[in-house]
Structure formats: C-alpha cells, structure tokens
Design an enzyme around this catalytic site. Structure first.
Site, PDB file in Angstrom:
ATOM      1  N   GLY A   9       0.619  -1.092   0.136  1.00 29.07           N
ATOM      2  CA  GLY A   9       0.125   0.164   0.016  1.00 29.07           C
ATOM      3  C   GLY A   9       0.930   1.311   0.122  1.00 29.07           C
ATOM      4  N   CYS A  10       0.504   2.189   0.684  1.00 23.92           N
ATOM      5  CA  CYS A  10       1.231   3.365   1.002  1.00 23.92           C
ATOM      6  C   CYS A  10       2.776   3.131   1.294  1.00 23.92           C
ATOM      7  CB  CYS A  10       0.679   4.432   1.582  1.00 23.92           C
ATOM      8  SG  CYS A  10       1.605   5.953   2.162  1.00 23.92           S
ATOM      9  N   PHE A  11       3.706   3.706   0.499  1.00 21.26           N
ATOM     10  CA  PHE A  11       5.154   3.063   0.970  1.00 21.26           C
ATOM     11  C   PHE A  11       5.629   4.048   2.253  1.00 21.26           C
ATOM     12  CE2 PHE A  11       6.338   5.553  -3.087  1.00 21.26           C
ATOM     13  CZ  PHE A  11       5.923   6.787  -2.981  1.00 21.26           C
ATOM     14  N   CYS A 159      -0.531   4.865   6.289  1.00 19.31           N
ATOM     15  CA  CYS A 159      -1.842   4.340   6.003  1.00 19.31           C
ATOM     16  C   CYS A 159      -1.958   2.792   6.156  1.00 19.31           C
ATOM     17  CB  CYS A 159      -1.990   4.809   4.631  1.00 19.31           C
ATOM     18  SG  CYS A 159      -0.601   4.402   3.544  1.00 19.31           S
TER      19      CYS A 159
END
Length: 173
Positions: A9-11, A159
């Site tokens: 997902g969000c890195f 996130c």
C-alpha cells in the site's frame, strides 16, 4: 548485502517499519511493475501506469534473514485486500513482492502459504499478493520528498491496515 522489494500500500509506513529492523542497511521508496519509464507520483496515482508503490530494502543477511523481512511484510498490511489498503484505493496500493533470487521466490511462496493457513484459521479470506521475479523489472526511485517521509514528518500519515493475524512462529518452510 541483499535487496528485497515489497509493496504494502502506501510506501511511507512500510519504509519506516523496515528501516527500524536491525540488519536493514538502507531503504528507499519507489515504483515497480508498470508500463512506462520514470513515472512521477502523480502519474502513478492515476492508475494508468500500472506501477505499485514499492519499498526497496537493502539488508545484511548475516544479521537479518529474508524470512524475517517477509514476516514483517505479511503482518504490516492486509494481503487479502485487492488494490487497496484501508482508505488508499487503486492498483498502486496493491500487495506485491518482487524477488531478486530463486531463494527469495521459494521463501516468499512458502511464507505466503504459512500465513494463508493462519488467516484461514482466523476466518479471513485468500491472499491476493502478487509474487513475481524482479528480473527485468525496473525500480524507479520516488521523488525526494517521499524518501524517509515519516522521519521528516514523524506525525505523518501511516496508511497501513492489517488483518490482525500474527505470523505463525516456529513454523518451518
């Protein structure tokens, strides 16, 4: 040193989780698995490029095993969620592992199966993580403001969502 690539997902949050592990010598964030060269964050966010937000992890296998990195991967996000993690929705937020050696591929597949068994026991669905070889797949470094973002912005957005299922300890592959 060895290199590993993970998309959860969000890195930002994934990078922070990895840089805190003893034996990880460097991390960066970038994009992999798409169809155009040198994508920008804005282009990746449209979904049109096909890239995933990726964390590149450089590690010393004498200090930390690839298996340990995989255990962190499986539990830091929801690998059963297709193209989304929490409120982050789109193909750039997919779950993915790009392996750099045949041994990494073997371990990634084996730990996937171990974790799937634990998820199934908890009544959670099937893992949708793509597990591919990194051979011939370019890693494009993300823009500087994304690098170590949560070190620069300690209260920034992390996130990640999670299944809440622990990785089965002591399970052999």
């Amino acid at each position: 040193m060895e290199i590993a690539y993970f998309a959860t997902g969000c890195f930002w949050g994934a990078e922070r989780r990895y840089w805190k592990i003893d034996g990880v010598t460097n991390t960066s964030v970038g994009y992999m698995g798409g169809t155009i060269a040198n994508p920008s964050y804005e282009a990746v966010c449209t979904g049109a490029t096909g890239h995933a937000e990726m964390v590149c992890v450089e590690f010393d296998p004498a200090i930390v095993t690839y298996r340990r990195l995989l255990e962190e991967f499986w539990t830091m996000h929801d690998p059963t969620s297709l193209n989304a993690q929490g409120g982050d929705i789109g193909t750039q937020y997919r779950s993915a592992i790009y392996t750099t050696t045949p041994e990494q591929m073997t371990e990634a597949l084996a730990t996937r199966d171990l974790y799937q068994n634990a998820l199934t026991a908890d009544g959670i669905g099937a893992i949708v993580t793509e597990i591919l070889s990194a051979a011939g797949v370019e890693y494009y470094l993300a823009e500087e403001y994304h690098q170590k973002y949560l070190a620069k912005n300690p209260n920034g957005y992390d996130c990640h969502s999670s299944t809440g299922t622990a990785f089965p300890q002591g399970a052999s592959i």
